[in-house]
Design a protein around this motif. Structure first.
Motif, PDB file in Angstrom:
ATOM      1  N   ASP A 128     -13.701   2.509 -12.791  1.00 29.13           N
ATOM      2  CA  ASP A 128     -14.223   2.767 -11.450  1.00 29.13           C
ATOM      3  C   ASP A 128     -15.730   3.005 -11.416  1.00 29.13           C
ATOM      4  O   ASP A 128     -16.402   2.597 -10.481  1.00 29.13           O
ATOM      5  CB  ASP A 128     -13.515   3.978 -10.822  1.00 29.13           C
ATOM      6  CG  ASP A 128     -12.068   3.683 -10.477  1.00 29.13           C
ATOM      7  OD1 ASP A 128     -11.726   2.496 -10.305  1.00 29.13           O
ATOM      8  OD2 ASP A 128     -11.278   4.631 -10.381  1.00 29.13           O
ATOM      9  N   ASP A 141      -3.644  -4.125 -10.431  1.00 28.62           N
ATOM     10  CA  ASP A 141      -4.717  -4.289  -9.453  1.00 28.62           C
ATOM     11  C   ASP A 141      -4.846  -5.779  -9.177  1.00 28.62           C
ATOM     12  O   ASP A 141      -5.299  -6.534 -10.037  1.00 28.62           O
ATOM     13  CB  ASP A 141      -6.024  -3.722 -10.007  1.00 28.62           C
ATOM     14  CG  ASP A 141      -7.126  -3.662  -8.964  1.00 28.62           C
ATOM     15  OD1 ASP A 141      -7.027  -4.366  -7.939  1.00 28.62           O
ATOM     16  OD2 ASP A 141      -8.093  -2.915  -9.181  1.00 28.62           O
ATOM     17  N   ASN A 194      -6.192  -4.766  -4.529  1.00 25.57           N
ATOM     18  CA  ASN A 194      -4.986  -4.130  -3.996  1.00 25.57           C
ATOM     19  C   ASN A 194      -4.198  -3.546  -5.153  1.00 25.57           C
ATOM     20  O   ASN A 194      -3.651  -4.275  -5.970  1.00 25.57           O
ATOM     21  CB  ASN A 194      -4.115  -5.151  -3.239  1.00 25.57           C
ATOM     22  CG  ASN A 194      -4.783  -5.641  -1.988  1.00 25.57           C
ATOM     23  OD1 ASN A 194      -5.323  -4.856  -1.228  1.00 25.57           O
ATOM     24  ND2 ASN A 194      -4.756  -6.957  -1.782  1.00 25.57           N
ATOM     25  N   GLN A 195      -4.171  -2.214  -5.224  1.00 23.76           N
ATOM     26  CA  GLN A 195      -3.439  -1.564  -6.295  1.00 23.76           C
ATOM     27  C   GLN A 195      -1.976  -1.402  -5.890  1.00 23.76           C
ATOM     28  O   GLN A 195      -1.682  -1.004  -4.770  1.00 23.76           O
ATOM     29  CB  GLN A 195      -4.038  -0.188  -6.617  1.00 23.76           C
ATOM     30  CG  GLN A 195      -5.406  -0.252  -7.237  1.00 23.76           C
ATOM     31  CD  GLN A 195      -6.519  -0.289  -6.227  1.00 23.76           C
ATOM     32  OE1 GLN A 195      -6.340   0.109  -5.095  1.00 23.76           O
ATOM     33  NE2 GLN A 195      -7.680  -0.760  -6.636  1.00 23.76           N
TER      34      GLN A 195
END
Length: 173
Positions: free
Chosen positions: A29, A124, A128-129
Motif C-alpha cells: 500500500d 486484488d 477490487n479486493q
C-alpha cells in the motif's frame, strides 16, 4: 525463515543495465515506506534466501534495486521473476479496527448466525479486493467493502458480513 512467517513485498520484474540492477514491482500500500530497506528474502527454488541491498530507489510502486553480489547482467537474470518477502514482524502496527489482508485468511465468515465458509485468500482484481471463501467446496467471492463487512475480528478469526441481495444466488446451481 519460513514463507508462513513472511509477507510478499513484490517481485523482480526485469534487469536494468549491465551492472546487476533489477526492477522490482512492489505489491504494498505504501511503497515509499520501503525506501530504506537493508535486506529482503528472495524465493529461490522454493526456499527463502536473504539478499542484502546496496541501493534502492522507490518510485510509486516500482523500485530500482542493486543487490550485493549481483554484479552483472547474467547474475541479475537469475533472479528475475523471484518473489520478494519480508518477515511479518517488520509490518508496521495498525490502529484498532485495521487489519492486513493476510490476517483474514482462515477467518470464518458469517451472515447473521449462518456460517458461509472460511476465507482461503484475499485477491486484488484491478483494485477490487475480494475475499475468496470456501463454502462447502464452492468458492464464493465477497467484495471487501465497508457496507458488506459488518465486523472483522482477526483475534477470534470471525468476519460478519451483510451480503447484497442475490449474491449467494450466483453460486447456487
Amino acid at each position: 525463515m519460513r514463507q508462513d512467517d513472511c509477507y510478499q513485498l513484490g517481485e523482480v520484474i526485469k534487469t536494468h543495465g549491465l551492472n546487476g540492477e533489477v526492477g522490482i514491482l512492489l505489491d504494498v500500500d505504501f511503497p515509499n515506506e520501503y525506501q530504506n530497506l537493508e535486506s529482503v528474502f528472495l524465493e529461490q527454488q522454493g526456499k527463502l534466501i536473504p539478499f542484502f541491498i546496496d541501493t534502492i530507489q522507490v518510485n510509486n510502486n516500482k523500485a530500482l534495486v542493486k543487490f550485493e553480489d549481483i554484479d552483472s547482467l547474467d547474475s541479475a537474470k537469475t533472479i528475475v521473476k523471484s518473489k520478494l518477502y519480508l518477515p511479518l514482524s517488520s509490518l508496521p502496527s495498525l490502529e484498532n479496527g485495521q487489519y492486513y489482508f493476510h490476517d483474514l485468511v482462515g477467518c470464518e465468515v458469517f451472515e447473521e448466525k449462518s456460517k458461509l465458509g472460511d476465507v482461503k485468500e484475499v485477491v486484488d482484481l484491478s483494485g477490487n479486493q475480494l475475499l475468496v471463501v470456501d463454502a462447502d467446496d464452492k468458492e464464493i467471492l465477497i467484495p471487501l467493502k465497508d457496507e458488506i463487512l459488518i465486523s472483522v475480528d482477526t483475534i477470534n478469526k470471525k468476519i460478519q458480513v451483510s451480503l447484497p441481495d442475490g449474491l449467494l444466488d450466483i453460486y447456487n446451481d
